[in-house]
Design an enzyme around this catalytic site. Structure first.
Site, mmCIF file in Angstrom:
data_model
loop_
_atom_site.group_PDB
_atom_site.id
_atom_site.type_symbol
_atom_site.label_atom_id
_atom_site.label_comp_id
_atom_site.label_asym_id
_atom_site.label_seq_id
_atom_site.Cartn_x
_atom_site.Cartn_y
_atom_site.Cartn_z
ATOM 1 N N GLU A 192 -19.407 -3.930 10.663
ATOM 2 C CA GLU A 192 -20.205 -3.075 11.546
ATOM 3 C C GLU A 192 -21.302 -3.841 12.269
ATOM 4 O O GLU A 192 -21.615 -3.543 13.432
ATOM 5 C CB GLU A 192 -20.812 -1.923 10.734
ATOM 6 C CG GLU A 192 -19.805 -0.898 10.240
ATOM 7 C CD GLU A 192 -19.085 -1.296 8.957
ATOM 8 O OE1 GLU A 192 -18.220 -0.550 8.498
ATOM 9 O OE2 GLU A 192 -19.410 -2.391 8.406
ATOM 10 N N LYS B 172 0.851 -1.193 0.000
ATOM 11 C CA LYS B 172 0.000 0.000 0.000
ATOM 12 C C LYS B 172 0.885 1.240 0.000
ATOM 13 O O LYS B 172 1.797 1.371 0.814
ATOM 14 C CB LYS B 172 -0.911 -0.007 1.235
ATOM 15 C CG LYS B 172 -2.000 1.054 1.200
ATOM 16 C CD LYS B 172 -3.034 0.824 2.286
ATOM 17 C CE LYS B 172 -4.144 1.851 2.191
ATOM 18 N NZ LYS B 172 -5.219 1.624 3.175
ATOM 19 N N ARG C 209 -25.117 -0.406 7.998
ATOM 20 C CA ARG C 209 -24.998 -1.863 7.899
ATOM 21 C C ARG C 209 -25.449 -2.573 9.174
ATOM 22 O O ARG C 209 -25.647 -3.778 9.170
ATOM 23 C CB ARG C 209 -23.549 -2.248 7.627
ATOM 24 C CG ARG C 209 -22.965 -1.621 6.382
ATOM 25 C CD ARG C 209 -21.495 -1.948 6.298
ATOM 26 N NE ARG C 209 -20.910 -1.402 5.078
ATOM 27 C CZ ARG C 209 -19.956 -1.979 4.390
ATOM 28 N NH1 ARG C 209 -19.451 -3.117 4.798
ATOM 29 N NH2 ARG C 209 -19.471 -1.427 3.302
#
Length: 635
Positions: free
Chosen positions: A379, A295, A407
């Site tokens: 979540e 990343k 969610r």
């Protein structure tokens, strides 16, 4: 339309040097391996330069450059369907699909979005602003292709933490079992899954992905299909090979789901990735290509601090430092206050869903590591876990972006509210959030939280109110409590209005203005401008929007006869509608009323002031709307 390369010249060594990216109609499949590598270098330079001036998701896009280039060498994204998960890996794809010049407007009002958007380009297969849904969407597209007897490829590019979400595994399980030809590319940058273990596993994985092995495997399969008893021989040898492989290679999870597993491979080897994608395309079944990336690849500051450069504002390319120093914001104040309370109360725990830094919990995680839990992009699990902790006597707070809390609605009802459990929700990024746009505006929570029985929703408008409300949430209230606050810092209003419920900030006889949270700032501006024109306003500020304390509002509208409610949420079940219903039930007849909100629409990206003006929620627009209310209500 694919973006090609212009300005090629002979390098003097028999190769070609690529000078620039430009919008042309050539096909990237014509690129040589060396040219493709040069394109990757140019893309990284373009991404760093652009995002340094526009802000955006840099580290994720840098890490996916070779994957994107390889995809565009093998597939035609104008026809084939490439589903991103999550969409902030897509910047190189945007450049390669006719939007290079438009990158100057990235995430700007009227410019291109920071996520895939089919309205921008036919090459964007699906909107992707949240995580873990790409495989589900891709298998849906693959099944549609089969039912319609069409011919195109379907790919899902998942990673950057998205594999920590449960929906990803639901999709993977169904996709592998479906038998549908589709390719799942797992961009493993260390944010989703653990590293494979063992030198033998690494060696065998490398051997089984060599070109000569893949050619032999493909040829062997074809030969067995035409030889007498070939099918039987192939099945026997395949079972033997699979048994040996499963004892030595870390790929049984995906293969048990029904995928042909390829990997792990170097995600920054564009030549190797291109070869494997061509091979995967020929397999005609569910394939999972496991790609390892770094990343922030290619920009040293992003490689060293991938979290800080995940989503970043404008910065200096040379130093990596932000152009404008970070300002104090609600997230930071939340984190500081929580640390102070946790110092005194060892029952307080903090939960986040892959948003430790974004929700201001870095300091808490360091100081109280045993009471800090990052559950990944999950979540629903976070909410259910908080319920379990609360049932056993702890005091959990779940810090979550408003748009991500969507969610967890089912768990809020069945796991938290049904048992009246004392779970605190720190609902960050409430209201209009700015440049991330439609997928991230926190404009639904006020409506759906109000439907949860026993829920209390607090709305601070200043840092002082946030500090007080956090304490109240833990020690003065029971059952589920949500504290919703905006992205960024304070506005003009920096007071602490005191109690929960509703308070009157100023008095006037002509009009009642009602609002809450950060919207109190444009309402105050509106009242000042009205006063200059001789219109005096009552301002009723709501510190609690669920349940509503109506008495101050009813008292005011009985006096003024006119009402304007301003809020940056959707129209359905907004606070204004609830107030209007309560006024009607109280038998009060208003001369004029206006509910100013976002209506029934999704709001685009741009700065918050730009979006407030677009939606008629800035001070000037509210003044004009208030004057209309007053003129309609003249005696």
């Amino acid at each position: 339309m694919a973006l090609a390369i212009s300005g090629r010249k002979d390098s003097g060594t028999g190769g070609v040097t690529i000078l620039s990216l430009d919008e042309l109609s050539d096909d990237l499949s014509a690129l040589s391996d060396s040219e493709a590598a040069e394109v990757c270098t140019l893309l990284r330079a373009r991404l760093i330069d652009t995002v340094s001036r526009t802000g955006g998701h840099l580290a994720s896009s840098l890490g996916a450059v070779e994957i994107i280039v390889a995809i565009h060498r093998v597939f035609n994204t104008g026809v084939d369907r490439l589903v991103f998960d999550v969409g902030h890996q897509c910047y190189a794809h945007k450049i390669l699909t006719g939007r290079n010049a438009a990158m100057e407007t990235l995430r700007s009002f009227g410019g291109i979005a920071g996520f895939p958007k089919p309205s921008e380009s036919a090459c964007d297969a699906f909107i992707a602003g949240h995580a873990s849904n790409s495989v589900s969407v891709a298998v849906g597209m693959a099944r549609a292709r089969t039912l319609q007897k069409k011919n195109y490829q379907v790919l899902a590019l998942i990673g950057d933490g998205a594999l920590s979400g449960g929906l990803a595994y639901e999709g993977l399980s169904d996709a592998g079992n479906s038998g549908e030809p589709l390719i799942v590319i797992l961009n493993d940058n260390g944010m989703s899954i653990t590293k494979s273990v063992g030198g033998v596993a690494e060696h065998l994985a490398h051997q089984r992905l060599k070109p000569q092995y893949l050619r032999f495997k493909k040829g062997y399969r074809k030969a067995m299909n035409v030889l007498p008893l070939g099918g039987h021989i192939y099945r026997v040898t395949h079972k033997i090979k699979t048994a040996v492989k499963e004892t030595l290679l870390p790929c049984s999870l995906f293969e048990d789901m029904g995928f042909t597993y390829l990997g792990p491979v170097d995600g920054h080897d564009v030549k190797g990735l291109t070869r494997l994608l061509r091979y995967a395309k020929d397999l005609q079944g569910p394939v999972l290509l496991h790609v390892r990336t770094v990343k922030g690849k290619g920009y040293i500051h992003a490689e060293r601090n991938p979290d800080r450069f995940h989503g970043v504002g404008r910065f200096c390319v040379e130093t990596g430092q932000p152009i404008q120093p970070p300002q104090r914001n609600f997230s930071a104040v939340f984190g500081e206050t929580l640390c102070m309370l946790a110092e005194q109360d060892d029952r307080i725990c903090a939960i986040t869903a892959a948003m430790q830094g974004g929700t201001g919990l870095d300091r808490f995680a360091q100081r109280f590591s045993e009471r800090f839990f990052d559950v990944g992009i999950a979540e629903g699990h976070a909410t259910a876990m908080a319920a379990g902790m609360a049932k056993q006597g702890m005091r959990p707070v779940f810090a979550v972006y408003s748009s991500f809390l969507q969610r967890a609605y089912d768990m809020l009802i069945h796991d938290v509210a049904l048992q009246k459990l004392h779970v605190v929700l720190a609902v960050d990024r409430a209201g209009l959030v700015g440049e991330d746009g439609e997928t991230h505006h926190g404009v639904f929570d006020a409506a759906f939280l109000d439907t949860v029985p026993g829920m209390t929703v607090l709305c601070p408008s200043s840092f002082a109110e946030l500090r007080r409300m956090i304490r109240q949430a833990f020690y003065e209230l029971d059952g589920p409590v949500a504290i919703r606050y905006a992205r960024g810092g304070e506005g003009e209003y920096r007071e602490d209005s005191g109690p929960m419920g509703s308070v009157c900030l100023r008095s006037g006889d002509d009009l009642t203005l009602v609002s809450y949270g950060m919207m109190i700032n444009p309402v105050l501006e509106c009242a000042r401008r009205l006063e200059e024109e001789g219109i005096q306003s009552d301002i009723v500020k709501l510190n609690t929007i669920t349940p509503l304390e109506m008495e101050p509002i009813l008292r005011s509208v009985r006096k003024t006869g006119r009402l304007l409610v301003a809020e940056d949420v959707i129209e359905a079940n907004c606070v204004g509608q609830r107030i209007a219903a309560a006024i009607l039930q109280a038998g009060i007849s208003l001369r004029s009323m206006e509910l100013v909100n976002l209506g029934r629409r999704f709001v685009t990206h741009g700065t918050v002031p730009q979006l407030q003006k677009l939606c008629g929620l800035d001070g000037m627009s509210l003044r004009e709307k208030a004057k209309e209310v007053c003129s309609r209500g003249e005696r």
